[in-house]
Design a protein around this motif. Sequence first.
Motif, PDB file in Angstrom:
ATOM      1  N   ASN A  46       0.861  -1.173   0.000  1.00 49.50           N
ATOM      2  CA  ASN A  46       0.000   0.000   0.000  1.00 49.50           C
ATOM      3  C   ASN A  46       0.901   1.228   0.000  1.00 49.50           C
ATOM      4  O   ASN A  46       1.505   1.576   1.007  1.00 49.50           O
ATOM      5  CB  ASN A  46      -0.921   0.018   1.219  1.00 49.50           C
ATOM      6  N   TYR A  48       0.025   4.362  -0.332  1.00 47.27           N
ATOM      7  CA  TYR A  48      -0.706   5.600  -0.069  1.00 47.27           C
ATOM      8  C   TYR A  48       0.279   6.688   0.338  1.00 47.27           C
ATOM      9  O   TYR A  48       0.158   7.840  -0.057  1.00 47.27           O
ATOM     10  CB  TYR A  48      -1.756   5.381   1.021  1.00 47.27           C
ATOM     11  N   PRO A 127      -1.630   5.034   6.868  1.00 48.62           N
ATOM     12  CA  PRO A 127      -1.955   4.572   5.524  1.00 48.62           C
ATOM     13  C   PRO A 127      -2.889   3.372   5.516  1.00 48.62           C
ATOM     14  O   PRO A 127      -3.440   3.023   4.483  1.00 48.62           O
ATOM     15  CB  PRO A 127      -0.592   4.213   4.929  1.00 48.62           C
ATOM     16  N   ARG A 132      -7.588   4.618   2.023  1.00 49.44           N
ATOM     17  CA  ARG A 132      -6.212   5.061   1.802  1.00 49.44           C
ATOM     18  C   ARG A 132      -5.390   3.913   1.226  1.00 49.44           C
ATOM     19  O   ARG A 132      -4.364   3.530   1.780  1.00 49.44           O
ATOM     20  CB  ARG A 132      -5.583   5.543   3.099  1.00 49.44           C
ATOM     21  N   VAL A 134      -3.364   2.656  -2.105  1.00 46.50           N
ATOM     22  CA  VAL A 134      -2.788   2.951  -3.415  1.00 46.50           C
ATOM     23  C   VAL A 134      -1.876   1.782  -3.760  1.00 46.50           C
ATOM     24  O   VAL A 134      -0.847   1.582  -3.116  1.00 46.50           O
ATOM     25  CB  VAL A 134      -1.987   4.278  -3.413  1.00 46.50           C
TER      26      VAL A 134
END
Length: 156
Positions: A46, A48, A127, A132, A134
């Motif tokens: 992740n 984020y 995060p 949240r 990404v």
Amino acid sequence: MSENWDALIRGENCPVCDLISSGKSEDDHGIAVADLSFSRLFLAKNQYVQGYCVLMCHRHVIEPYELTADERTKYFNDLALVGQGLEKAFMADKLNYNILGNLIPHLHTHILPRYFTDDAPNRPIDPGMKGREVYLSPEGYQERIELIRSHLGNSL
């Protein structure tokens, strides 16, 4: 929970120990970047927070004070090296270092590059909060890993 927690404290079925001893380069949460003197660095899946990494201690301990003086020096030297590399690689304004272990009691440090322009410039950022997430393409992860490695220098 207590029985499982007590077993994890003892290092039984510790997912971090299993990941490190297996030599796997990836799990559900991260992708290996580098083995350092007393730790392994993972890029969080992740992203984020751009450049978010986790440094995992090679030995199963819960708290830094459980390390010998030499081990502690090695671990924190690794942490300083990674911090400097991440700051340069991602042009961070600041770095946050989180030594938690509430979920997995194995010494590890979350390293989050921070920016005055992020969505929580004056407080900690999580995060892991819903919304949240990404995630990158395989090529995107590889590019970030290579960028980090290039900023870790001759320590690899």
